[in-house]
Design a protein around this motif. Structure first.
Motif, PDB file in Angstrom:
ATOM      1  N   PRO A  20       7.513  49.404 -36.832  1.00 23.76           N
ATOM      2  CA  PRO A  20       8.934  49.794 -36.800  1.00 23.76           C
ATOM      3  C   PRO A  20       9.241  50.826 -35.712  1.00 23.76           C
ATOM      4  O   PRO A  20      10.243  50.706 -35.006  1.00 23.76           O
ATOM      5  N   THR A  21       8.375  51.826 -35.554  1.00 27.27           N
ATOM      6  CA  THR A  21       8.607  52.827 -34.509  1.00 27.27           C
ATOM      7  C   THR A  21       8.426  52.201 -33.131  1.00 27.27           C
ATOM      8  O   THR A  21       9.218  52.453 -32.220  1.00 27.27           O
ATOM      9  N   ALA A  22       7.397  51.363 -32.961  1.00 27.65           N
ATOM     10  CA  ALA A  22       7.189  50.690 -31.674  1.00 27.65           C
ATOM     11  C   ALA A  22       8.429  49.892 -31.293  1.00 27.65           C
ATOM     12  O   ALA A  22       8.930  49.998 -30.169  1.00 27.65           O
ATOM     13  N   PHE A  23       8.956  49.124 -32.243  1.00 30.99           N
ATOM     14  CA  PHE A  23      10.118  48.285 -31.952  1.00 30.99           C
ATOM     15  C   PHE A  23      11.399  49.103 -31.785  1.00 30.99           C
ATOM     16  O   PHE A  23      12.362  48.619 -31.198  1.00 30.99           O
ATOM     17  N   SER A  24      11.423  50.335 -32.281  1.00 29.81           N
ATOM     18  CA  SER A  24      12.614  51.170 -32.109  1.00 29.81           C
ATOM     19  C   SER A  24      12.831  51.530 -30.644  1.00 29.81           C
ATOM     20  O   SER A  24      13.926  51.956 -30.267  1.00 29.81           O
ATOM     21  N   HIS A  25      11.815  51.337 -29.815  1.00 31.45           N
ATOM     22  CA  HIS A  25      11.927  51.632 -28.386  1.00 31.45           C
ATOM     23  C   HIS A  25      12.434  50.433 -27.589  1.00 31.45           C
ATOM     24  O   HIS A  25      12.568  50.514 -26.372  1.00 31.45           O
ATOM     25  N   PHE A  26      12.714  49.320 -28.277  1.00 36.22           N
ATOM     26  CA  PHE A  26      13.240  48.115 -27.634  1.00 36.22           C
ATOM     27  C   PHE A  26      14.745  47.999 -27.860  1.00 36.22           C
ATOM     28  O   PHE A  26      15.250  48.369 -28.919  1.00 36.22           O
ATOM     29  N   SER A  27      15.423  47.451 -26.892  1.00 40.91           N
ATOM     30  CA  SER A  27      16.800  47.023 -27.080  1.00 40.91           C
ATOM     31  C   SER A  27      16.771  45.819 -28.035  1.00 40.91           C
ATOM     32  O   SER A  27      15.838  45.006 -27.967  1.00 40.91           O
ATOM     33  N   ASP A  29      18.245  43.104 -27.911  1.00 41.09           N
ATOM     34  CA  ASP A  29      18.261  41.836 -27.173  1.00 41.09           C
ATOM     35  C   ASP A  29      17.212  41.794 -26.063  1.00 41.09           C
ATOM     36  O   ASP A  29      17.356  41.095 -25.070  1.00 41.09           O
ATOM     37  N   ALA A  30      16.126  42.538 -26.252  1.00 40.20           N
ATOM     38  CA  ALA A  30      15.038  42.574 -25.255  1.00 40.20           C
ATOM     39  C   ALA A  30      14.486  41.178 -25.010  1.00 40.20           C
ATOM     40  O   ALA A  30      14.575  40.293 -25.877  1.00 40.20           O
ATOM     41  N   ARG A  31      13.879  41.021 -23.852  1.00 35.55           N
ATOM     42  CA  ARG A  31      13.226  39.748 -23.485  1.00 35.55           C
ATOM     43  C   ARG A  31      11.772  40.038 -23.148  1.00 35.55           C
ATOM     44  O   ARG A  31      11.469  40.994 -22.445  1.00 35.55           O
ATOM     45  N   TRP A  32      10.877  39.194 -23.649  1.00 38.87           N
ATOM     46  CA  TRP A  32       9.432  39.327 -23.428  1.00 38.87           C
ATOM     47  C   TRP A  32       8.969  38.051 -22.743  1.00 38.87           C
ATOM     48  O   TRP A  32       9.129  36.960 -23.272  1.00 38.87           O
ATOM     49  N   HIS A  33       8.389  38.205 -21.558  1.00 39.60           N
ATOM     50  CA  HIS A  33       7.952  37.054 -20.764  1.00 39.60           C
ATOM     51  C   HIS A  33       6.439  36.906 -20.914  1.00 39.60           C
ATOM     52  O   HIS A  33       5.671  37.641 -20.287  1.00 39.60           O
ATOM     53  N   GLY A  46      14.964  38.647 -27.960  1.00 40.77           N
ATOM     54  CA  GLY A  46      15.303  39.430 -29.139  1.00 40.77           C
ATOM     55  C   GLY A  46      14.083  39.831 -29.945  1.00 40.77           C
ATOM     56  O   GLY A  46      12.997  39.258 -29.831  1.00 40.77           O
ATOM     57  N   LEU A  47      14.280  40.833 -30.785  1.00 42.98           N
ATOM     58  CA  LEU A  47      13.169  41.393 -31.549  1.00 42.98           C
ATOM     59  C   LEU A  47      12.570  40.420 -32.550  1.00 42.98           C
ATOM     60  O   LEU A  47      11.373  40.477 -32.818  1.00 42.98           O
ATOM     61  N   ASP A  48      13.374  39.518 -33.100  1.00 43.05           N
ATOM     62  CA  ASP A  48      12.820  38.548 -34.054  1.00 43.05           C
ATOM     63  C   ASP A  48      11.786  37.652 -33.381  1.00 43.05           C
ATOM     64  O   ASP A  48      10.687  37.457 -33.904  1.00 43.05           O
ATOM     65  N   GLU A  49      12.132  37.102 -32.215  1.00 42.25           N
ATOM     66  CA  GLU A  49      11.194  36.217 -31.507  1.00 42.25           C
ATOM     67  C   GLU A  49       9.977  36.987 -31.009  1.00 42.25           C
ATOM     68  O   GLU A  49       8.857  36.483 -31.074  1.00 42.25           O
ATOM     69  N   GLU A 108      17.021  54.306 -21.983  1.00 39.44           N
ATOM     70  CA  GLU A 108      15.928  54.731 -22.869  1.00 39.44           C
ATOM     71  C   GLU A 108      15.481  53.652 -23.852  1.00 39.44           C
ATOM     72  O   GLU A 108      14.886  53.942 -24.886  1.00 39.44           O
ATOM     73  N   LYS A 109      15.718  52.390 -23.514  1.00 38.59           N
ATOM     74  CA  LYS A 109      15.256  51.262 -24.330  1.00 38.59           C
ATOM     75  C   LYS A 109      14.569  50.240 -23.442  1.00 38.59           C
ATOM     76  O   LYS A 109      15.002  49.984 -22.310  1.00 38.59           O
ATOM     77  N   ILE A 110      13.497  49.649 -23.953  1.00 32.66           N
ATOM     78  CA  ILE A 110      12.809  48.573 -23.237  1.00 32.66           C
ATOM     79  C   ILE A 110      13.685  47.330 -23.332  1.00 32.66           C
ATOM     80  O   ILE A 110      14.028  46.893 -24.431  1.00 32.66           O
ATOM     81  N   VAL A 111      14.042  46.780 -22.175  1.00 34.20           N
ATOM     82  CA  VAL A 111      14.901  45.600 -22.163  1.00 34.20           C
ATOM     83  C   VAL A 111      14.156  44.334 -21.750  1.00 34.20           C
ATOM     84  O   VAL A 111      14.591  43.227 -22.075  1.00 34.20           O
ATOM     85  N   GLN A 112      13.043  44.494 -21.022  1.00 35.48           N
ATOM     86  CA  GLN A 112      12.242  43.329 -20.641  1.00 35.48           C
ATOM     87  C   GLN A 112      10.795  43.746 -20.481  1.00 35.48           C
ATOM     88  O   GLN A 112      10.497  44.883 -20.098  1.00 35.48           O
ATOM     89  N   VAL A 113       9.901  42.793 -20.772  1.00 31.24           N
ATOM     90  CA  VAL A 113       8.466  42.991 -20.591  1.00 31.24           C
ATOM     91  C   VAL A 113       7.907  41.736 -19.929  1.00 31.24           C
ATOM     92  O   VAL A 113       8.206  40.616 -20.351  1.00 31.24           O
TER      93      VAL A 113
END
Length: 128
Positions: A20-27, A29-33, A46-49, A108-113
């Motif tokens: 939960p804390t790790a994901f709190s640093h993500f937007s 609607d973040a995208r992970w490639h 998004g965080l669900d995917e 201050e949020k991770i938006v893409q990785v």
């Protein structure tokens, strides 16, 4: 927080199993490639995917997947480069290689990785 501080806080929480804390640093609607040509490859939206993919990785490796930093974080504007070594076991298959995780941080949020590994073919076999 600086871009490096955001990524560091995410990494510390993740290494402690505090999802939960790790994901709190993500937007939200973040995208992970996720690179490669295997069942987990592709862009997660998004965080669900993202959470589902990371959960599958932990399930496939029976919780053995470990990502450790191998050097200092480096930043350039909104981007943070994070050199890592990742390892895990999938049945009889093992993986232990270097990679680079590239984060984009906005407000201050991770938006893409984006992830990079030293031997994508070997990683594809591991996750297949």
């Amino acid at each position: 927080m600086t871009t490096k501080e955001v990524v560091t806080a995410y990494s510390v929480a993740l290494s402690q199993g505090d999802i939960p804390t790790a994901f709190s640093h993500f937007s939200p609607d973040a995208r992970w490639h996720q690179p490669g040509n295997h069942r987990l490859s592709g862009t997660k939206n998004g965080l669900d995917e993202i959470g589902k993919m990371l959960g599958e990785m932990m399930e496939i490796t029976n919780g053995s997947l470990v990502v450790n930093p191998t050097g200092d974080l480096m930043s350039n504007g909104n981007f943070v480069s994070f050199p890592v070594r990742f390892s895990g076991k999938n049945g009889e298959k093992t993986i232990d290689m270097n990679g680079v995780d590239l984060f984009e941080v906005v407000n201050e949020k991770i938006v893409q990785v984006w992830l990079f590994s030293e031997d994508q073919d070997a990683e594809d076999i591991f996750w297949s």
